[in-house]
Design an enzyme around this catalytic site. Sequence first.
Site, PDB file in Angstrom:
ATOM      1  N   ASN A 280       0.291   0.640   6.133  1.00 12.39           N
ATOM      2  CA  ASN A 280       0.923  -0.291   5.194  1.00 12.39           C
ATOM      3  C   ASN A 280       1.593  -1.373   6.017  1.00 12.39           C
ATOM      4  O   ASN A 280       2.352  -1.065   6.944  1.00 12.39           O
ATOM      5  CB  ASN A 280       1.969   0.460   4.350  1.00 12.39           C
ATOM      6  CG  ASN A 280       2.777  -0.480   3.471  1.00 12.39           C
ATOM      7  OD1 ASN A 280       2.265  -1.497   3.002  1.00 12.39           O
ATOM      8  ND2 ASN A 280       4.033  -0.147   3.248  1.00 12.39           N
ATOM      9  N   GLY A 281       1.298  -2.642   5.714  1.00 11.15           N
ATOM     10  CA  GLY A 281       1.906  -3.748   6.466  1.00 11.15           C
ATOM     11  C   GLY A 281       0.841  -4.733   6.907  1.00 11.15           C
ATOM     12  O   GLY A 281      -0.272  -4.735   6.361  1.00 11.15           O
TER      13      GLY A 281
ATOM     14  N   HIS B 175      12.754 -35.522 -19.791  1.00 18.64           N
ATOM     15  CA  HIS B 175      12.563 -36.113 -18.466  1.00 18.64           C
ATOM     16  C   HIS B 175      11.154 -35.829 -17.938  1.00 18.64           C
ATOM     17  O   HIS B 175      10.897 -36.006 -16.752  1.00 18.64           O
ATOM     18  CB  HIS B 175      13.618 -35.571 -17.492  1.00 18.64           C
ATOM     19  CG  HIS B 175      15.020 -35.902 -17.898  1.00 18.64           C
ATOM     20  ND1 HIS B 175      15.514 -37.190 -17.925  1.00 18.64           N
ATOM     21  CD2 HIS B 175      16.031 -35.115 -18.351  1.00 18.64           C
ATOM     22  CE1 HIS B 175      16.767 -37.172 -18.348  1.00 18.64           C
ATOM     23  NE2 HIS B 175      17.103 -35.922 -18.626  1.00 18.64           N
TER      24      HIS B 175
ATOM     25  N   TRP C 134      -3.510  -2.332  -1.431  1.00 21.07           N
ATOM     26  CA  TRP C 134      -3.351  -3.657  -2.031  1.00 21.07           C
ATOM     27  C   TRP C 134      -3.851  -4.611  -0.960  1.00 21.07           C
ATOM     28  O   TRP C 134      -3.236  -4.771   0.091  1.00 21.07           O
ATOM     29  CB  TRP C 134      -1.885  -3.916  -2.373  1.00 21.07           C
ATOM     30  CG  TRP C 134      -1.654  -5.240  -3.020  1.00 21.07           C
ATOM     31  CD1 TRP C 134      -1.763  -5.532  -4.346  1.00 21.07           C
ATOM     32  CD2 TRP C 134      -1.244  -6.455  -2.381  1.00 21.07           C
ATOM     33  NE1 TRP C 134      -1.473  -6.858  -4.561  1.00 21.07           N
ATOM     34  CE2 TRP C 134      -1.154  -7.444  -3.375  1.00 21.07           C
ATOM     35  CE3 TRP C 134      -0.961  -6.814  -1.063  1.00 21.07           C
ATOM     36  CZ2 TRP C 134      -0.782  -8.759  -3.100  1.00 21.07           C
ATOM     37  CZ3 TRP C 134      -0.605  -8.118  -0.785  1.00 21.07           C
ATOM     38  CH2 TRP C 134      -0.509  -9.074  -1.802  1.00 21.07           C
TER      39      TRP C 134
ATOM     40  N   LYS D 284       7.089 -12.829 -17.021  1.00 25.94           N
ATOM     41  CA  LYS D 284       6.530 -11.652 -17.691  1.00 25.94           C
ATOM     42  C   LYS D 284       5.201 -12.000 -18.358  1.00 25.94           C
ATOM     43  O   LYS D 284       4.249 -11.230 -18.295  1.00 25.94           O
ATOM     44  CB  LYS D 284       7.487 -11.112 -18.779  1.00 25.94           C
ATOM     45  CG  LYS D 284       8.788 -10.533 -18.308  1.00 25.94           C
ATOM     46  CD  LYS D 284       8.675  -9.209 -17.584  1.00 25.94           C
ATOM     47  CE  LYS D 284       8.519  -9.387 -16.119  1.00 25.94           C
ATOM     48  NZ  LYS D 284       9.701  -9.317 -15.283  1.00 25.94           N
TER      49      LYS D 284
ATOM     50  N   ARG E 187       2.306   0.949  -6.085  1.00 27.14           N
ATOM     51  CA  ARG E 187       2.462   0.146  -4.871  1.00 27.14           C
ATOM     52  C   ARG E 187       1.198  -0.618  -4.499  1.00 27.14           C
ATOM     53  O   ARG E 187       1.227  -1.516  -3.659  1.00 27.14           O
ATOM     54  CB  ARG E 187       2.841   1.058  -3.692  1.00 27.14           C
ATOM     55  CG  ARG E 187       4.171   1.749  -3.849  1.00 27.14           C
ATOM     56  CD  ARG E 187       4.399   2.693  -2.689  1.00 27.14           C
ATOM     57  NE  ARG E 187       4.454   1.967  -1.442  1.00 27.14           N
ATOM     58  CZ  ARG E 187       5.578   1.555  -0.857  1.00 27.14           C
ATOM     59  NH1 ARG E 187       6.733   1.810  -1.411  1.00 27.14           N
ATOM     60  NH2 ARG E 187       5.540   0.907   0.282  1.00 27.14           N
TER      61      ARG E 187
ATOM     62  N   GLU F 268      12.318 -16.075 -16.618  1.00 22.12           N
ATOM     63  CA  GLU F 268      11.962 -14.651 -16.572  1.00 22.12           C
ATOM     64  C   GLU F 268      10.901 -14.322 -17.634  1.00 22.12           C
ATOM     65  O   GLU F 268       9.947 -13.583 -17.365  1.00 22.12           O
ATOM     66  CB  GLU F 268      13.226 -13.791 -16.772  1.00 22.12           C
ATOM     67  CG  GLU F 268      13.013 -12.297 -16.901  1.00 22.12           C
ATOM     68  CD  GLU F 268      12.310 -11.645 -15.709  1.00 22.12           C
ATOM     69  OE1 GLU F 268      12.140 -12.292 -14.668  1.00 22.12           O
ATOM     70  OE2 GLU F 268      11.894 -10.478 -15.868  1.00 22.12           O
TER      71      GLU F 268
ATOM     72  N   GLU G  20       2.417 -12.401 -15.591  1.00 24.58           N
ATOM     73  CA  GLU G  20       1.919 -11.213 -14.906  1.00 24.58           C
ATOM     74  C   GLU G  20       1.329 -10.174 -15.856  1.00 24.58           C
ATOM     75  O   GLU G  20       0.369  -9.490 -15.495  1.00 24.58           O
ATOM     76  CB  GLU G  20       2.965 -10.600 -13.967  1.00 24.58           C
ATOM     77  CG  GLU G  20       4.220 -10.110 -14.591  1.00 24.58           C
ATOM     78  CD  GLU G  20       5.240  -9.588 -13.562  1.00 24.58           C
ATOM     79  OE1 GLU G  20       4.872  -9.258 -12.431  1.00 24.58           O
ATOM     80  OE2 GLU G  20       6.425  -9.509 -13.922  1.00 24.58           O
TER      81      GLU G  20
ATOM     82  N   CYS H 282       0.853  -1.186   0.000  1.00 22.87           N
ATOM     83  CA  CYS H 282       0.000   0.000   0.000  1.00 22.87           C
ATOM     84  C   CYS H 282       0.893   1.241   0.000  1.00 22.87           C
ATOM     85  O   CYS H 282       2.062   1.158   0.357  1.00 22.87           O
ATOM     86  CB  CYS H 282      -0.868   0.022   1.243  1.00 22.87           C
ATOM     87  SG  CYS H 282      -1.803  -1.484   1.480  1.00 22.87           S
TER      88      CYS H 282
ATOM     89  N   LYS I 162       3.754  -3.417  -7.143  1.00 27.52           N
ATOM     90  CA  LYS I 162       5.166  -3.320  -7.526  1.00 27.52           C
ATOM     91  C   LYS I 162       6.106  -3.717  -6.381  1.00 27.52           C
ATOM     92  O   LYS I 162       7.010  -4.511  -6.578  1.00 27.52           O
ATOM     93  CB  LYS I 162       5.453  -1.875  -7.964  1.00 27.52           C
ATOM     94  CG  LYS I 162       6.888  -1.615  -8.376  1.00 27.52           C
ATOM     95  CD  LYS I 162       7.161  -2.163  -9.745  1.00 27.52           C
ATOM     96  CE  LYS I 162       8.553  -1.862 -10.233  1.00 27.52           C
ATOM     97  NZ  LYS I 162       8.935  -2.801 -11.315  1.00 27.52           N
TER      98      LYS I 162
HETATM   99  C1  AGP Z   1       8.713  -8.810 -11.619  1.00 24.55           C
HETATM  100  O1  AGP Z   1       8.168  -8.557 -12.855  1.00 24.55           O
HETATM  101  C2  AGP Z   1       7.773  -8.857 -10.521  1.00 24.55           C
HETATM  102  N1  AGP Z   1       6.897  -7.762 -10.466  1.00 24.55           N
HETATM  103  C3  AGP Z   1       8.321  -9.341  -9.193  1.00 24.55           C
HETATM  104  O2  AGP Z   1       8.623 -10.677  -9.364  1.00 24.55           O
HETATM  105  C4  AGP Z   1       9.559  -8.614  -8.597  1.00 24.55           C
HETATM  106  O3  AGP Z   1      10.672  -8.856  -9.383  1.00 24.55           O
HETATM  107  C5  AGP Z   1       9.770  -9.110  -7.173  1.00 24.55           C
HETATM  108  O4  AGP Z   1       8.645  -8.799  -6.395  1.00 24.55           O
HETATM  109  C6  AGP Z   1      11.007  -8.560  -6.533  1.00 24.55           C
HETATM  110  O5  AGP Z   1      10.978  -7.176  -6.424  1.00 24.55           O
HETATM  111  P1  AGP Z   1      12.275  -6.346  -6.074  1.00 24.55           P
HETATM  112  O6  AGP Z   1      13.233  -6.547  -7.178  1.00 24.55           O
HETATM  113  O7  AGP Z   1      11.800  -4.947  -5.930  1.00 24.55           O
HETATM  114  O8  AGP Z   1      12.796  -6.913  -4.789  1.00 24.55           O
END
Ligand code: AGP
Length: 587
Positions: free
Chosen positions: A100-101, A486, A74, A467, A27, A463, A470, A2, A582
């Site tokens: 936040n938390g 395998h 969030w 992408k 956020r 990776e 998400e 948040c 994020k």
């Molecule tokens: C990546 O596209 C994601 N949004 C997520 O996996 C991100 O990389 C992860 O939460 C780690 O974030 P950071 O690099 O800010 O620690």
Amino acid sequence: MCSIIGYKGRQSAAPIIVDSLKRMEYRGYDSVGVAMIKDGSLMVRKGTGKVAEVNQNLGISDMSGLIGIGHTRWATHGGVTDSNAHPHSACKNNIAVVHNGIIENYKELKEELIAQGHVFSSETDSEVIAHLLEIHHGSDVKKTVIQTCKRLRGSYAFVAAFQDGTIAGARYEEPLIIGVGNDGYFVSSDVLGFLQHTDKAIFLDNCDIAVIDNTKMEIFDFDGVPVARPITQVAWELGEADKGKYAQYTLKEINDQRLTIANAARQDKSAMAKFCEILGNAKSVYITGSGTSYHSALIFKQILARFAKVRAETVMSSEAQDGLAAIDSDSVVIAISQSGETADVLAAIKTARAQGAKVLAIVNVTTSSLARSSDCFLSTNCGPEIGVAATKSFTGQLALAYAVTDRLAGGALKAGEQAEFVAAAEKVISMCQPAIEKMAGELSDVNDIYLLGRSAHYPIALEGALKLKELAYVHAEGVAAGELKHGPLALMEKNTLVVMLSPDDATHSDSISNAHEIKARGATVIGISDAKDEIYDHFIEIPHMEQEAFYPIVEVIPLQMLAYYLALAKNADPDYPRNLAKSVTVK
Ligand code: AGP
């Protein structure tokens, strides 16, 4: 996750708060709310949706007053509803709080408060803070906040606005920063919340409380003892977080890589020397991170072993309890994180520190908790990354991993700011864009994609899959190509879509053999390579690299673009994927 912002000053607070919330919306973006204090009364407007939408519906920026707090949420506890949106106030409606938390003991506190006659209006853990503040409210706001904090377990940063116009913030395991403006104070979870107004920031420490009344701002610890925290001048560039000519941040940030990769490779010499000295002296090395940052750890580990003969373990930060079990005071942990605020990463370094290990960090946000608590950090120098999907921060992390390895390996990699990959990454963006945009349009019905790669291409397959999940909500799996027979080969059938990462390096011929095996089962193969082959149904050409270790930083860019354009083809918003945020600041 948040975002929180408080403002008390000489300007109209609501427009400032709404603007801050827009800047920090990455956020968390499921609901929004603002509370204002004016003439001794508290007004709250809040609702579900993005900041612009809720502001338009509820006229938040028209609220009058010079004192206010705001929040984007969030959801953790309780669904996405108007009543669960922050700010929360208690029974007397004279204090509002944004949080936040996670309050871990909220259930027992809630039961206790209900038994005392308190009535709750949300399902959130955060609302207990408002009721506790109300119970402890007296003439001294500092004491009110301290007594409240003493009842809370978990992680929190909160800001409360009191009817008399005082604002107070408290921090425990979540960031909270004071912005010192010419005509007022800001309290925010991110410097982006106030950087458009002031570059003077005070980073609160854990267990700090800040109280802003009509005459001053003071900081205390949880025992009520005044503490002095320095004012830091934050680089203005951090505030350059607009989309420019691009429709979305994600597209801008993919294109930013034309410059940011070179910026990451260009490092402050003394920081680099210190980082490499600590790393070079370590008896054992661990590299940790989450999500995308973990994928760069996988590549870092490979190149450290291959070129610098440094053996490192990679540990997913969320699994650090086990992964760092053998760590000791001769060890070094390299924590990689764009935000530097990821709760799992911060918990991992806490574990490492408790065993006496040193902490090196690779971060993008240089004012972050991770950067400030490390023994030495290097910056990926990418500028703000707002799109939830990490793009330019990942290639920045790789460029830095190459640069560090190069230094430890006596220049064997040639990975400085003139490195071969800098020009190649710039070239690949223009080279691939039209073909990928077209291909994404044709693939808009796809629901499953497999990405295959060997050696350094396997982390890139992971990776790329992340992408696609998400951004485009596609089920995507990264598979080590050598593992195909395998097990995963059982999934290959007519029309299965496979992306094969097969640059012209030592892995190429084995990858082509795998492509044949897949094609023989009827699958459709997209090849990403500098060597065209008739086995591919679709081909995405990337530049040839003399140093084959550099292929990953180049080949990931077409995958970022594929995920982005597929998101558009599927009518998804690439900047704000559903259910995500994020900065993942809760465990
Ligand atoms: C990546 O596209 C994601 N949004 C997520 O996996 C991100 O990389 C992860 O939460 C780690 O974030 P950071 O690099 O800010 O620690």
